[in-house]
Scaffold this motif. Structure first.
Motif, mmCIF file in Angstrom:
data_model
loop_
_atom_site.group_PDB
_atom_site.id
_atom_site.type_symbol
_atom_site.label_atom_id
_atom_site.label_comp_id
_atom_site.label_asym_id
_atom_site.label_seq_id
_atom_site.Cartn_x
_atom_site.Cartn_y
_atom_site.Cartn_z
ATOM 1 N N GLY A 195 -12.659 -43.151 53.990
ATOM 2 C CA GLY A 195 -12.457 -41.735 54.281
ATOM 3 C C GLY A 195 -13.779 -40.998 54.365
ATOM 4 O O GLY A 195 -14.856 -41.600 54.323
ATOM 5 N N ALA A 196 -13.672 -39.687 54.459
ATOM 6 C CA ALA A 196 -14.857 -38.841 54.612
ATOM 7 C C ALA A 196 -15.552 -38.661 53.270
ATOM 8 O O ALA A 196 -15.064 -37.945 52.400
ATOM 9 C CB ALA A 196 -14.450 -37.489 55.189
ATOM 10 N N GLY A 197 -16.705 -39.300 53.123
ATOM 11 C CA GLY A 197 -17.415 -39.257 51.854
ATOM 12 C C GLY A 197 -17.784 -37.866 51.411
ATOM 13 O O GLY A 197 -17.748 -37.541 50.217
ATOM 14 N N GLU A 198 -18.111 -36.978 52.378
ATOM 15 C CA GLU A 198 -18.546 -35.634 52.012
ATOM 16 C C GLU A 198 -17.434 -34.803 51.384
ATOM 17 O O GLU A 198 -17.695 -33.881 50.614
ATOM 18 C CB GLU A 198 -19.098 -34.888 53.243
ATOM 19 N N SER A 199 -16.182 -35.156 51.666
ATOM 20 C CA SER A 199 -15.072 -34.365 51.132
ATOM 21 C C SER A 199 -14.321 -35.058 50.002
ATOM 22 O O SER A 199 -13.645 -34.384 49.225
ATOM 23 C CB SER A 199 -14.090 -34.006 52.252
ATOM 24 N N VAL A 200 -14.422 -36.372 49.901
ATOM 25 C CA VAL A 200 -13.655 -37.064 48.860
ATOM 26 C C VAL A 200 -14.521 -37.698 47.788
ATOM 27 O O VAL A 200 -14.041 -38.005 46.695
ATOM 28 C CB VAL A 200 -12.732 -38.157 49.466
ATOM 29 N N GLY A 201 -15.816 -37.879 48.072
ATOM 30 C CA GLY A 201 -16.673 -38.615 47.150
ATOM 31 C C GLY A 201 -16.731 -38.023 45.758
ATOM 32 O O GLY A 201 -16.536 -38.719 44.750
ATOM 33 N N ALA A 202 -16.984 -36.717 45.662
ATOM 34 C CA ALA A 202 -17.124 -36.082 44.351
ATOM 35 C C ALA A 202 -15.810 -36.104 43.577
ATOM 36 O O ALA A 202 -15.795 -36.335 42.363
ATOM 37 C CB ALA A 202 -17.614 -34.650 44.524
ATOM 38 N N SER A 203 -14.711 -35.874 44.270
ATOM 39 C CA SER A 203 -13.416 -35.803 43.572
ATOM 40 C C SER A 203 -12.993 -37.144 42.987
ATOM 41 O O SER A 203 -12.214 -37.195 42.035
ATOM 42 C CB SER A 203 -12.334 -35.295 44.529
ATOM 43 N N LEU A 204 -13.510 -38.245 43.540
ATOM 44 C CA LEU A 204 -13.124 -39.562 43.044
ATOM 45 C C LEU A 204 -13.606 -39.816 41.618
ATOM 46 O O LEU A 204 -13.145 -40.757 40.967
ATOM 47 C CB LEU A 204 -13.649 -40.662 43.972
ATOM 48 N N SER A 205 -14.509 -38.968 41.129
ATOM 49 C CA SER A 205 -14.970 -39.138 39.746
ATOM 50 C C SER A 205 -13.833 -38.966 38.753
ATOM 51 O O SER A 205 -13.874 -39.501 37.645
ATOM 52 C CB SER A 205 -16.083 -38.132 39.441
ATOM 53 N N LYS A 206 -12.770 -38.238 39.149
ATOM 54 C CA LYS A 206 -11.646 -38.016 38.232
ATOM 55 C C LYS A 206 -10.860 -39.295 37.960
ATOM 56 O O LYS A 206 -10.091 -39.355 37.010
ATOM 57 C CB LYS A 206 -10.711 -36.944 38.770
ATOM 58 N N VAL A 207 -11.071 -40.325 38.796
ATOM 59 C CA VAL A 207 -10.389 -41.596 38.577
ATOM 60 C C VAL A 207 -10.914 -42.262 37.308
ATOM 61 O O VAL A 207 -10.233 -43.080 36.688
ATOM 62 C CB VAL A 207 -10.550 -42.513 39.804
ATOM 63 N N GLY A 208 -12.154 -41.902 36.915
ATOM 64 C CA GLY A 208 -12.728 -42.457 35.696
ATOM 65 C C GLY A 208 -13.322 -43.839 35.870
ATOM 66 O O GLY A 208 -13.401 -44.602 34.899
ATOM 67 N N ARG A 209 -13.757 -44.141 37.085
ATOM 68 C CA ARG A 209 -14.351 -45.444 37.359
ATOM 69 C C ARG A 209 -15.648 -45.278 38.134
ATOM 70 O O ARG A 209 -15.888 -44.225 38.733
ATOM 71 C CB ARG A 209 -13.395 -46.313 38.182
ATOM 72 N N THR A 210 -16.443 -46.318 38.136
ATOM 73 C CA THR A 210 -17.662 -46.303 38.935
ATOM 74 C C THR A 210 -17.301 -46.216 40.408
ATOM 75 O O THR A 210 -16.487 -46.994 40.898
ATOM 76 C CB THR A 210 -18.483 -47.576 38.679
ATOM 77 N N VAL A 211 -17.890 -45.257 41.113
ATOM 78 C CA VAL A 211 -17.661 -45.088 42.545
ATOM 79 C C VAL A 211 -18.890 -45.593 43.289
ATOM 80 O O VAL A 211 -20.007 -45.133 43.041
ATOM 81 C CB VAL A 211 -17.387 -43.619 42.913
ATOM 82 N N GLU A 212 -18.674 -46.538 44.175
ATOM 83 C CA GLU A 212 -19.778 -47.118 44.938
ATOM 84 C C GLU A 212 -19.519 -46.915 46.429
ATOM 85 O O GLU A 212 -18.495 -47.343 46.952
ATOM 86 C CB GLU A 212 -19.912 -48.604 44.632
ATOM 87 N N THR A 213 -20.441 -46.226 47.085
ATOM 88 C CA THR A 213 -20.315 -46.027 48.531
ATOM 89 C C THR A 213 -20.910 -47.242 49.234
ATOM 90 O O THR A 213 -22.033 -47.643 48.942
ATOM 91 C CB THR A 213 -21.051 -44.749 48.970
ATOM 92 N N ILE A 214 -20.140 -47.821 50.130
ATOM 93 C CA ILE A 214 -20.593 -49.012 50.827
ATOM 94 C C ILE A 214 -20.570 -48.764 52.324
ATOM 95 O O ILE A 214 -19.801 -47.940 52.838
ATOM 96 C CB ILE A 214 -19.735 -50.239 50.483
ATOM 97 N N ALA A 215 -21.437 -49.471 53.035
ATOM 98 C CA ALA A 215 -21.498 -49.346 54.480
ATOM 99 C C ALA A 215 -20.737 -50.503 55.094
ATOM 100 O O ALA A 215 -20.945 -51.660 54.726
ATOM 101 C CB ALA A 215 -22.946 -49.370 54.952
ATOM 102 N N PRO A 216 -19.832 -50.213 56.034
ATOM 103 C CA PRO A 216 -19.097 -51.305 56.686
ATOM 104 C C PRO A 216 -20.027 -52.169 57.519
ATOM 105 O O PRO A 216 -21.075 -51.712 57.990
ATOM 106 C CB PRO A 216 -18.083 -50.563 57.571
ATOM 107 N N GLU A 217 -19.651 -53.418 57.715
ATOM 108 C CA GLU A 217 -20.478 -54.358 58.458
ATOM 109 C C GLU A 217 -20.125 -54.383 59.943
ATOM 110 O O GLU A 217 -20.497 -55.305 60.652
ATOM 111 C CB GLU A 217 -20.344 -55.757 57.862
ATOM 112 N N PHE A 218 -19.397 -53.408 60.410
ATOM 113 C CA PHE A 218 -19.001 -53.388 61.807
ATOM 114 C C PHE A 218 -19.090 -51.967 62.346
ATOM 115 O O PHE A 218 -19.236 -51.019 61.606
ATOM 116 C CB PHE A 218 -17.573 -53.914 61.977
#
Length: 218
Positions: A195-218
């Motif tokens: 999804g869109a990292g700029e809009s969902v990235g920060a909110s994912l912290s509420k999951v309580g887990r390490t969030v790692e942004t990865i780049a697709p290989e395609f």
């Protein structure tokens, strides 16, 4: 064929992996972990469990995300039973601003089915959905050949499909709970969000887990 060792030998990975898709209006979610092989003794209990939690339109996760919250067109869970270790996962797409909440909801449903036995109504509905019309899976030559491939691939007895309906009808609430506590492990589940990292990235912290942004290989 080993029945359960494959799943337990798989290393858990409980990160949230975010695949950035700038501007995406929705997020694709895949949440799951390793599961047992097709030959596990818990097979029929797990099939019923899946029907309750996410394998049919009226199941728990779809009802929560679609009917109660209106953030998806549909959510589905499935077991992919293989020769050694398979997988259990939830697949859905949700509106971007509900991404973190949806992840939390799915993980909560994974935990909930381990805590309390399914209701008699849920059990009856799940068994009915699996057994009514089951014979329609064997109407065509293609269906019969696929069934034969399953028998050969997994080394299953020749009467496997004949016994399916009575074995499903014999599954009780305690069987589902035992299978859930053994095989559903929300703490081990990997969460993949596309999804869109700029809009969902920060909110994912509420999951309580390490969030790692990865780049697709395609």
């Amino acid at each position: 064929v080993p029945s359960t060792v494959g799943a337990s030998a798989t290393t858990p990975d409980s990160r949230v992996l975010l695949v950035d898709r700038p501007g995406a209006a929705q997020s694709e979610l895949r949440i799951g972990h390793a599961a047992p092989s097709r030959t596990t003794p818990d097979y029929h209990a797990l099939v019923v469990l899946n029907a309750v939690i996410g394998g049919q339109f009226t199941s728990r996760i779809n009802r929560r995300l679609r009917e109660e919250k209106g953030i998806t067109y549909g959510a589905h869970t499935s077991f992919d039973f293989r020769r050694q270790a398979g997988s259990f996962s939830c697949d859905t797409s949700v509106q971007s601003d509900a991404t973190a909440d949806a992840v939390c909801d799915v993980l909560q449903e994974f935990a909930s089915i381990r805590d309390v036995a399914v209701s008699p109504g849920e059990l009856a509905a799940a068994r009915a959905s699996l057994t009514r019309g089951y014979v329609r899976n064997f109407e065509t030559a293609g269906q019969i050949s696929r069934a034969a491939v399953q028998l050969a691939t997994h080394g299953l007895p020749g009467d496997t499909f004949d016994r399916f309906v009575p074995l499903i009808e014999g599954i009780e609430r305690d069987d589902v709970l035992k299978a859930a506590t053994t095989w559903i492990r929300p703490g081990d589940a990997t969460v993949v969000v596309v999804g869109a990292g700029e809009s969902v990235g920060a909110s994912l912290s509420k999951v309580g887990r390490t969030v790692e942004t990865i780049a697709p290989e395609f």
